[in-house]
Each structure stands twice: as C-alpha cells, then as structure tokens.
Design an enzyme around this catalytic site. Sequence first.
Site, PDB file in Angstrom:
ATOM      1  CG  HIS A   1      -5.462  -2.345  -0.048  1.00  0.00           C
ATOM      2  ND1 HIS A   1      -4.885  -1.762  -1.151  1.00  0.00           N
ATOM      3  CD2 HIS A   1      -4.874  -1.760   1.032  1.00  0.00           C
ATOM      4  CE1 HIS A   1      -4.003  -0.866  -0.759  1.00  0.00           C
ATOM      5  NE2 HIS A   1      -3.962  -0.849   0.557  1.00  0.00           N
TER       6      HIS A   1
ATOM      7  CB  SER B   1      -0.948  -0.080   1.197  1.00  0.00           C
ATOM      8  OG  SER B   1      -2.025   0.787   1.071  1.00  0.00           O
TER       9      SER B   1
ATOM     10  CG  ASP C   1      -6.436  -2.261  -4.171  1.00  0.00           C
ATOM     11  OD1 ASP C   1      -7.204  -1.787  -3.316  1.00  0.00           O
ATOM     12  OD2 ASP C   1      -5.206  -2.309  -4.029  1.00  0.00           O
TER      13      ASP C   1
END
Length: 535
Positions: free
Chosen positions: A464, A215, A435
Amino acid sequence: MRTRAVALLGALAAAAGLLSAQPSAAGTPAARGATAPAAHPSLTWRDCATKKYPTLQCASLRVPLDHRRPDARKITLALSRVPGTDRARHQGPLLVNPGGPGGSGRGLAGFVAGALPRKVAAQYDVIGFDPRGVGASRPAVDCRPGHFDPVRPDTVPIGKGVEQANLERVRAFARACDKKYGPLLKHLDTVSAARDMDLIRKALGADRINYFGYSYGTHLGAVYAKLHPKRVRRAVLDSVVDPTGVWYRDNLDQNLAFDDRHKAFAAWVARHDETYGLGADPAVVEGKWYAMRAALADRPAGGRVGAAELEDTFIPGGYFNGYWPKLAEAFAAYVNDRKTTPLVAAYKNLGAVDAAGDNGYAVYAAVECRDAPWPRSWNAWRTDNWRSHAKAPFMTWSNAWYNAPCAFWPTAPLTPPDVTNRDLPPVLLFQATDDAATPYEGAVTLHRKLRRSSLVVEVGGGNHGVTLSGNACLDRHLADYLATGKVPRGRGHTAADATCDALPDPKPAKAKPNAKRTSDNRKGLALHGLIGRHR
C-alpha cells in the site's frame, strides 16, 4: 475504512520524528541558499532543518474553523516546506499528503523532496501540512487517550458479554469526543480539509497547485479537485480510495482484501518452512495462526498481547510485506517454543498506539463519521459484519470495532461529493492489484470518474503506497509526469494505461543454526514509516 497513513515503507515515520523540534525564528524563505517566490504575508517560513533535511522550513497558517463564516473562530495549520532550487524551471508548489484521515503530513515534504530524482524535486517547493486537528496543527484532537491500551476485549463478539464490552468501549469513545470537542466535530471532515488546502494555495501566492496524495490522500485530492478544478495543475494519486463506497461499504470491502493478504502471508511462511517450521501447507500455517489467536485470547502474551492486540500486530503485514520476516519469526517463536518476547516486541513496534496514534485515530473517527452516513442501528452492523466474518475472519471484527464509534457519533453526517470531474488536466493514478487497504477496483472507479486520468498498475503487488518505495518502473512514470506533465496512454479495453511488475516478496532473515528452535533476541520490529492506523 481502516487504513494507515502511508510513510513510504521505510522513511516517513523517522522523518516525522525529526520534525518534533519547534522551528526557530531565525529562518527565512531563502534559508540555506534556496530562493522562493513572494508568499502571502500570513506565511512566515522559519528554519526547522534537520541533519537529514537541511533545507526544511516550517510555518503556520490561520484558517476559519467554519469556512462559511470566515471572520469567526480560527484554527491553525502546521506546514513544512523544502524549497525548490531550480528557479529557471520552477513548477510551483507540490502539496503532499500521506493519508489517514489523521496522518501527519509535515514529515512527508522532506521525504518526497529527497526521494524524487534531484532534477525533478528541484523544480518544486514541496509542501507538507498537518490537516486540521492533526499533529502540530491546533487544536489537536485526542478524544480518549489510552483507548487502545491492552488488553482489550476479544474483537469477535462470541457471547453477549464480549459484544457489550466492545460496545461500551466505542460508545465511551464517541461520548468523550462529544464532551471534549462537540463544537469542533462538525468541522472535521474532508470537504473542510480540502477548503483548507485552497487557503494554503492562496497563502503560497500560487494560482494553481500540484498535488501528491497517498491512500486517504487520494480522496482528499479528488475532493479538492471537485471543489477547485481550475486550481489543479498536476495531481498524483497513489493507492486509491473508492469514492463510491465512502465509508461504510469501503470498510466491508477492505475485510475481504486483508483476508487475502493474510493468506498470502501464510503461503509465504509455508514456502519458507525450512526457516520457520510452521508447515509447508498454507492452510496448515493459517490454522496455526488462528490457534495462536485462540490461545492468546485466553492467556495474553506478556500480559499485553491478547487476541485484539495480535490482530493489531499482524494487520501491518497486509500493508507492507517487508514486515513478513519479523512477523513470521515472532509467530514461529510462539508456536514452536512458546516464547512470548518476540511477539510482545512485534506488538510494541507495529501494533501499539502512542499519543500520536491516539490523535490520529481521533481525527480518523471524526472525519469518517462526519463525511458520510453510517448505519445507526447496531443490528445492521452485527448482520453485515457476521456475514463478512464468515468469508474473511482475519480482520472483519477488528475493523468493525475500529469504525463502530460512527454508529453513535454525535454529529449528523454529510453527503459525500460526487468527485466525477471532466475539467481537470491529466491526473496520474498508481495502484497495486492486491492492495488490501484500498482494493484495486477503487482505482478503476476513480480512473473512470476523472476524465483524462491515467492509471499505472503494479501487477501482482500487494503493498500500500507503491511509489517512491523501490519500484523503478513506477518511479519512472512518476518522475516523467512531474517533470513534463505527460501521462501514459493505454490501448484496448483494459483499465491500465501502463503496467509495472511487482517487486519480489522478501526473503526470510538469515537463519541461525537450528532456526526452527531459536528465539528472536534481536531488537524489536521497526515501524519503517507507517504513521497511525489509518488509510
């Protein structure tokens, strides 16, 4: 860009909790039979083992607050390590980061070392760290404790009074940060965190590092690689931030993607109408969700879950579809039976913010507001977010207020570095096509910017943080790369170098008799590993 620090869909929050105890002074780098290469004298590894991670060690490292003034004020970073045991095939340190900004990374070391194939993990010293300002690093930032306490104003600013109430909240947050941490704020940014990473490398005595970031951690890794391309040996970037949208445009892009995931949730609930009794038409299910939102705006469930808190509760479902069954149960209990207890439990376990969340959000705001320019005119925010809301009402205004302190931030913004890089060894990227937190196009963009990188795509996936989460195809590519350095190479004009099918959507929890009319009397939702409310 509103995201959550990835905790690998079921384990990292528990791992972070296991690290709450202070390390003892009795540990050594060779604790519990592991050996380690000589380290910089500034690192003293101590035993902080847990039942789950029996070889875990902890240390701290002093780094300059301002890297341009290395002899001035110092701050402290908290580190963790699982030493590799295969010294014959040792491949050096593997630094790991779960995202954020603001996510605590100390628990990730134990998780990654335990989730990788044993033969692969044994070849690395897996290193976790709390970035500056986060968790056990010092100072830890917490601008305004209780900023997210319920019940907050409705996020959708219909009427001047609602907008002003939200504006006062975000202005108060920015003022509190300035008052408590003014001199510190201009040093909370991604470039400074990346420079910290290189000091970690030096303290480890390593010529190069391996890196594994989720991320926001993908952006941190890309920035580190831009600053220190010759210090990168291997890098894995999972669920990729679009580096060209940092951060204002990335947030607007997120709104559309989360709206699509909310529609996917509604479609899933509709497919299981026999269990939830909310309708077999996704549009009908979605309509009932918005009707529930309107009702809670007028009368919060249990005096705690209003419209804003409802959004906080359901946004995690955009990160991980494993939450859908419990969210659907709470949704159905409220709509069909007017029972609020399941909804309050869901909020407590998925939406409520504790002290660690307050810290994570403060760092999130500080880093994103400092990293890049944001509009300083509230009229620009109002115009852009009403336009976004017209297309994507699920999260737009919640996301806007989450980031709105940046409109009033006390420090001047930096210019984000261009992370285009032709000097790296092959880097491996992972991305799910659906996502919501880091939309697919961002991975394609970074793939093109990093020469010799390779992109593995989970086709049809909407979660995610996709590696080490149960998809054997993805994990095979990950393990092969960490073991050998080889990456898949695609052919033709598609962006993906390799593809993997997504895991199937979850099944509803086993229904009780007359499931449409039963209440949820089980324990509240578990946080299965999402730390904070970030990327």
